[in-house]
Design an enzyme around this catalytic site. Structure first.
Site, short mmCIF file in Angstrom:
data_model
loop_
_atom_site.label_atom_id
_atom_site.label_comp_id
_atom_site.label_asym_id
_atom_site.label_seq_id
_atom_site.Cartn_x
_atom_site.Cartn_y
_atom_site.Cartn_z
CG ASN A 19 22.30 38.84 10.13
OD1 ASN A 19 23.30 39.28 10.71
ND2 ASN A 19 21.68 37.73 10.52
CD1 TRP A 20 26.08 43.06 6.50
CD2 TRP A 20 27.98 44.03 7.23
NE1 TRP A 20 26.25 44.23 5.81
CE2 TRP A 20 27.40 44.85 6.23
CE3 TRP A 20 29.17 44.44 7.84
CZ2 TRP A 20 27.97 46.06 5.83
CZ3 TRP A 20 29.74 45.64 7.43
CH2 TRP A 20 29.15 46.43 6.44
CE LYS A 21 23.31 34.96 8.73
NZ LYS A 21 22.89 33.61 8.37
CG HIS B 95 19.55 34.78 13.17
ND1 HIS B 95 20.11 33.56 12.89
CD2 HIS B 95 19.39 35.40 11.97
CE1 HIS B 95 20.29 33.45 11.58
NE2 HIS B 95 19.86 34.56 11.00
CD GLU C 203 23.16 32.02 11.53
OE1 GLU C 203 23.64 33.14 11.82
OE2 GLU C 203 22.96 31.65 10.36
CD GLU D 44 16.46 34.83 8.75
OE1 GLU D 44 16.97 35.42 7.80
OE2 GLU D 44 17.09 34.56 9.79
N GLY E 76 21.74 29.96 4.46
CA GLY E 76 23.11 29.66 4.04
C GLY E 76 23.24 28.39 3.23
CB SER F 63 19.16 30.78 0.25
OG SER F 63 19.98 29.95 1.06
N GLY G 187 21.44 37.35 4.47
CA GLY G 187 22.73 37.03 5.09
C GLY G 187 23.85 37.17 4.09
N GLY G 188 24.29 36.04 3.52
CA GLY G 188 25.47 36.00 2.66
C GLY G 188 25.47 37.06 1.56
P1 13P Z 1 21.54 33.63 4.10
O1 13P Z 1 20.92 34.75 3.29
O2 13P Z 1 23.01 33.59 4.05
O3 13P Z 1 20.86 32.33 3.82
O4 13P Z 1 21.19 33.98 5.64
C1 13P Z 1 19.89 34.29 5.98
C2 13P Z 1 19.90 34.80 7.37
O5 13P Z 1 20.13 34.07 8.31
C3 13P Z 1 19.66 36.23 7.56
O6 13P Z 1 19.43 36.54 8.91
#
Ligand code: 13P
Length: 245
Positions: free
Chosen positions: A7-9, A95, A97, A164, A170, A208, A229-230
């Site tokens: 997930n590149w966000k 998600h 977020e 999640e 993050g 993470s 994510g990251g």
């Molecule tokens: P991180 O891997 O950056 O913690 O993000 C997880 C996430 O929200 C994937 O959708």
């Protein structure tokens, strides 16, 4: 086969996004035996360019959200048929977020899941508790409530739930293997109670996940893959996750 979703966000401009996608595609293509099922979810603006970069590699394309409606006067929204038209076969919905930052309710997430399924996309429905909810002993109830409200009554052929924990996203903190195992078992038993059968469902962990903890997390029973994510923004690290188990 474990499923690894990047997930590149809200990250990536043209050249960088295409080179990241090309690097992931090249790795997947060069080592098919080691490869998990891999999906990348870039921002809307990069869908078509990333789609071209991963074509023929075995990597699939997903969106990060979609509208509950098919078309119409909804400025700024992108519908599920539009994602499909742009080459997506997957979409991340609900998600945390979006739930937190855009006030998305369970009912709205459910409407989006229904729209995505009607368009032929595989949905990755996200659930997870906040730190206060976990510390208050309510994590299991919160997640069951999100599943109850966010998933349609009709079971799709293929579907994905991503657990999640909000406090792990993050932050560099991950849930313990015991907590992940317990939550994934809880999610499965909820789904078994609600649906006649739950074949075709995968339950992912997200929060993470990195190259150096992926092996342990992916080895937890009930974990069918990871939503990343990251670490999905660096080809080497994402590949380390893809090949961790
Ligand atoms: P991180 O891997 O950056 O913690 O993000 C997880 C996430 O929200 C994937 O959708």
């Amino acid at each position: 086969m474990p499923l690894i979703v990047g997930n590149w966000k809200m990250n990536g401009l043209g050249a960088d996004g295409v080179s990241l996608a090309s690097a992931v595609a090249a790795k997947v293509k060069s080592a098919p035996a080691k490869t998990r099922e891999v999906v990348v979810c870039p921002p809307f603006t990069l869908l078509e360019r990333v789609g071209a970069a991963i074509a023929g590699s075995g990597v699939s394309l997903g969106g990060q959200d979609c509208a509950p409606k098919v078309s119409g006067a909804f400025t700024g929204d992108v519908s599920a048929p539009m994602l499909k038209d742009a080459g997506c076969s997957w979409v991340i919905l609900g998600h945390s977020e979006r739930r937190a930052g855009h006030k998305e309710s369970d009912a709205l997430v459910r409407a989006k899941v229904e729209a995505a399924e009607a368009a032929g996309l595989v949905t990755i429905a996200c659930v997870g508790e906040t730190l206060a909810e976990r510390e208050g002993g309510r994590a299991l109830d919160v997640v069951a409530g999100q599943l109850q409200g966010s998933l349609p009554d009709k079971r799709p052929e293929r579907w994905v739930v991503a657990y999640e924990p909000v406090w792990a996203i993050g932050t560099g903190k991950t849930a313990t293997s015991d907590d992940i195992r317990a939550m994934h078992a809880h999610i499965r038993s909820y789904l078994e109670r609600r649906y006649d059968r739950i074949t075709g469902v995968s339950v992912l962990y997200g929060g993470s996940v990195k190259g150096d903890n992926a092996r342990e997390i992916l080895g937890v029973s009930g974990v069918d893959g990871a939503l990343v994510g990251g670490a999905s923004l660096k080809a080497e690290e994402f590949w380390a996750i893809c090949t961790a188990r």
